[in-house]
Design an enzyme around this catalytic site. Structure first.
Site, PDB file in Angstrom:
ATOM      1  N   TYR A 144       0.834  -1.218   0.000  1.00 21.00           N
ATOM      2  CA  TYR A 144       0.000   0.000   0.000  1.00 21.00           C
ATOM      3  C   TYR A 144       0.860   1.256   0.000  1.00 21.00           C
ATOM      4  O   TYR A 144       0.347   2.364   0.027  1.00 21.00           O
ATOM      5  CB  TYR A 144      -0.930   0.008   1.233  1.00 21.00           C
ATOM      6  CG  TYR A 144      -0.172  -0.064   2.545  1.00 21.00           C
ATOM      7  CD1 TYR A 144       0.206  -1.297   3.082  1.00 21.00           C
ATOM      8  CD2 TYR A 144       0.216   1.092   3.211  1.00 21.00           C
ATOM      9  CE1 TYR A 144       0.931  -1.363   4.267  1.00 21.00           C
ATOM     10  CE2 TYR A 144       0.933   1.029   4.394  1.00 21.00           C
ATOM     11  CZ  TYR A 144       1.295  -0.198   4.914  1.00 21.00           C
ATOM     12  OH  TYR A 144       2.018  -0.260   6.075  1.00 21.00           O
TER      13      TYR A 144
ATOM     14  N   GLU B   1      12.025  -3.644   5.198  1.00 21.14           N
ATOM     15  CA  GLU B   1      10.901  -2.935   5.793  1.00 21.14           C
ATOM     16  C   GLU B   1      10.864  -2.974   7.317  1.00 21.14           C
ATOM     17  O   GLU B   1       9.837  -2.677   7.904  1.00 21.14           O
ATOM     18  CB  GLU B   1       9.578  -3.522   5.255  1.00 21.14           C
ATOM     19  CG  GLU B   1       9.522  -3.746   3.763  1.00 21.14           C
ATOM     20  CD  GLU B   1       9.668  -2.471   2.952  1.00 21.14           C
ATOM     21  OE1 GLU B   1       9.857  -1.389   3.564  1.00 21.14           O
ATOM     22  OE2 GLU B   1       9.618  -2.548   1.730  1.00 21.14           O
TER      23      GLU B   1
HETATM   24  C1  BEZ Z   1       4.091  -1.164   1.372  1.00 19.84           C
HETATM   25  O1  BEZ Z   1       3.014  -1.710   1.550  1.00 19.84           O
HETATM   26  O2  BEZ Z   1       4.410  -0.705   0.317  1.00 19.84           O
HETATM   27  C2  BEZ Z   1       4.997  -1.070   2.510  1.00 19.84           C
HETATM   28  C3  BEZ Z   1       4.495  -1.146   3.771  1.00 19.84           C
HETATM   29  C4  BEZ Z   1       5.333  -1.061   4.834  1.00 19.84           C
HETATM   30  C5  BEZ Z   1       6.670  -0.918   4.623  1.00 19.84           C
HETATM   31  C6  BEZ Z   1       7.137  -0.809   3.352  1.00 19.84           C
HETATM   32  C7  BEZ Z   1       6.321  -0.904   2.288  1.00 19.84           C
END
Ligand code: BEZ
Length: 247
Positions: free
Chosen positions: A29, A118
């Site tokens: 997201y 992440e």
């Molecule tokens: C993502 O959903 O893009 C995302 C969420 C948390 C950390 C990094 C990326």
């Protein structure tokens, strides 16, 4: 990464392999929308429900530094968000993003890569993802910075937040690029996938940058290291809650 009873367990100790007939799916997201994980063989646009996307997660490792953290998105449980005083007082029911299917032979490698990429406050959760093409929901892994994590900053004044994003930068690049890439990526998913929180911040950022270019505003400098408060202003009474009920 260890394997216990056939379930791959990530660095966070959570199972990294949800059961979709042996398939592994991850929902993005934020940056994952325009920066896919390695080794995916399917990418689907769609949404999850029950959450609100907000730039309420400090980033010390990607779009900021430990002494000048930037801001990136996290998902807030909608019921918790409704109890908070947020200047952006509405949010779409659907949080749009993309789901990626990872090839079985690469699941361990990708889970390790994402745990490293992440980790800054995010933890692993699972949520049903609804493909935009109407096909059956898919159980997806999702990274969420919950209100308990040290990087969660809670409700932000939108103008101060846009200014903060404008002046922040980290090893992955400018924080303003993250915001504008997210706006663009969301707008490309579907005619209804825009997010007013993201659009408002992007519009504010563009105004700030026009003012800087015209000399009307100064180029911002990093502020001193911030201390993140974990005291959030909550809607305090039933009456007030009704008045500020989010739609
Ligand atoms: C993502 O959903 O893009 C995302 C969420 C948390 C950390 C990094 C990326």
């Amino acid at each position: 990464m260890a394997e216990t009873n056939g379930i791959v367990v990530g660095a966070t100790g959570h199972p990294a392999t949800p059961s979709n007939a042996g398939e592994f799916w991850i929902f993005g997201y934020g940056s994952l929308i325009w920066k896919p994980p390695p080794h995916y063989d399917r990418r689907i646009a769609g949404w999850v429900t029950g959450y609100v996307r907000r730039f309420w997660q400090a980033s010390q490792d990607h779009r900021g530094t430990p002494t000048a953290p930037g801001r990136v998105v996290t998902l807030i449980e909608r019921s918790f968000w409704a109890s908070l005083a947020d200047s952006h007082d509405s949010a779409p029911e659907k949080v749009w993003g993309t789901a990626y299917r990872i090839k079985a032979e690469h699941v361990t490698e990708v889970a390790e890569y994402l745990d490293i990429r992440e980790i800054n406050g995010y933890t692993i959760h699972y949520t049903p993802f609804h493909p935009a093409d109407g096909s059956a929901p898919i159980r997806t892994l999702v990274y969420i910075g919950t209100p308990e994590n040290d990087q969660f900053v809670g409700p932000q004044d939108p103008q101060a937040l846009a200014e903060h994003i404008q002046r922040s930068e980290g090893p992955s690049g400018l924080n303003r690029d993250y915001l504008l890439e997210l706006e663009k990526a969301l707008n490309q998913l579907s005619p209804e996938s825009g997010d007013s929180h993201v659009t408002d911040l992007s519009n504010r950022l563009r105004v700030i940058e026009r003012r800087i270019r015209s000399g009307e505003a100064k180029v911002a400098v990093h502020e001193p290291p911030e201390s993140i408060s974990h005291e959030f202003t909550k809607v305090s009474s039933v009456e007030e809650q009704e008045e500020t009920e989010k739609v």
